[in-house]
Scaffold this motif. Structure first.
Motif, PDB file in Angstrom:
ATOM      1  N   VAL A 103       0.837  -1.211   0.000  1.00 15.65           N
ATOM      2  CA  VAL A 103       0.000   0.000   0.000  1.00 15.65           C
ATOM      3  C   VAL A 103       0.869   1.257   0.000  1.00 15.65           C
ATOM      4  N   ALA A 104       0.526   2.181  -0.890  1.00 24.39           N
ATOM      5  CA  ALA A 104       1.145   3.514  -0.872  1.00 24.39           C
ATOM      6  C   ALA A 104       0.098   4.501  -0.367  1.00 24.39           C
ATOM      7  N   VAL A 105       0.527   5.446   0.459  1.00 25.05           N
ATOM      8  CA  VAL A 105      -0.397   6.440   1.018  1.00 25.05           C
ATOM      9  C   VAL A 105      -0.009   7.815   0.487  1.00 25.05           C
ATOM     10  N   LEU A 106      -0.988   8.515  -0.063  1.00 23.95           N
ATOM     11  CA  LEU A 106      -0.763   9.881  -0.559  1.00 23.95           C
ATOM     12  C   LEU A 106      -1.331  10.865   0.458  1.00 23.95           C
ATOM     13  N   ILE A 107      -0.508  11.833   0.837  1.00 20.64           N
ATOM     14  CA  ILE A 107      -0.910  12.806   1.859  1.00 20.64           C
ATOM     15  C   ILE A 107      -0.577  14.231   1.398  1.00 20.64           C
ATOM     16  N   VAL A 161       5.094   6.458   1.257  1.00 13.90           N
ATOM     17  CA  VAL A 161       4.252   7.627   1.562  1.00 13.90           C
ATOM     18  C   VAL A 161       4.715   8.733   0.625  1.00 13.90           C
ATOM     19  N   ILE A 162       3.760   9.323  -0.072  1.00 17.32           N
ATOM     20  CA  ILE A 162       4.084  10.366  -1.054  1.00 17.32           C
ATOM     21  C   ILE A 162       3.244  11.596  -0.727  1.00 17.32           C
ATOM     22  N   ALA A 163       3.891  12.750  -0.671  1.00 19.39           N
ATOM     23  CA  ALA A 163       3.174  14.007  -0.410  1.00 19.39           C
ATOM     24  C   ALA A 163       3.330  14.935  -1.605  1.00 19.39           C
TER      25      ALA A 163
END
Ligand code: GRF
Length: 203
Positions: free
Chosen positions: A6-10, A36-38
């Motif tokens: 899972v990748a989470v975009l914030i 995690v990508i912002a």
């Protein structure tokens, strides 16, 4: 058990991201957080993820000439991370239909209202203005319409006399983390699947 990647975009503090990271520490949780990508270099959640040892990068939209170029860079990072599922968690960008199509049935979002009520921004103000007595949060599959996809999980909280938008936001946030954790587990296990524009549940 093979855990889903899972990748989470914030875009900001990333408390929902942190909740998913905590859940994923359990051996029997069906997903692991691999990136995690912002879209903002100063997103607080990046540091949190970094301290957890999770690859965390900023891909600032301001550095790209167009939305499509920015999304291409985000997509490339998702592919490099070998993500199976993408979780939007306070990601303050409208995703293009092309991007959505690439991740159909594999991209989730959390929205701080009981959808289909109160789409868009300022949901707590909207709820107080409407005078509803219950409010809450929704995790849904992402489709081309904003805050519009098939619902996976919802949790309601009471609206109390004298509530301000901040008080209500805190009460909703306190149930968002568990709701997102539960919804991601359902999708990662294949127990909630998007089919013909609906969520189909099994088991
Ligand atoms: C949450 O209220 C979420 O529902 C909304 O944006 C907020 C993000 O908070 N989409 P956090 O960054 O996860 O703490």
């Amino acid at each position: 058990m093979t855990k889903k990647r899972v990748a989470v975009l914030i875009s900001g503090r990333g408390s929902n991201m942190s909740a998913l990271v905590e859940a994923a520490k359990h051996a029997d949780y069906p997903a692991e957080i691999v990136a995690v990508i912002a879209n903002k270099a100063d997103a607080g959640g990046l540091e949190v993820a970094h301290l957890e040892g999770i690859p965390a990068i900023a891909i600032p939209h301001r550095n790209y000439a167009s939305k499509s170029e920015h999304e291409a860079a985000v997509c490339a990072a998702l592919v490099e991370a070998k993500a199976d599922i993408v979780c939007l968690a306070g990601y303050m960008r409208i995703i293009s239909p092309e991007f959505v199509a690439q991740w159909e049935g594999k991209m989730l979002n959390i929205h701080p209202s009981l959808l289909p009520l109160f789409k868009g921004l300022h949901t707590h103000e909207q709820a107080l203005e409407a005078g509803v007595r219950v409010h809450g949060c929704t995790v849904h599959f992402v489709t081309a319409g904003m805050d519009d996809g098939p619902i996976i999980a919802q949790t309601a909280v009471p609206v109390k006399t004298g509530d301000t938008p901040d008080m209500l936001a805190k009460r909703v946030l306190s149930v968002e983390h568990e709701t997102y954790t539960r919804a991601l587990a359902l999708v990662a296990q294949g127990k909630a699947v998007m089919k013909d524009g609906r969520t189909v549940f099994s088991d």
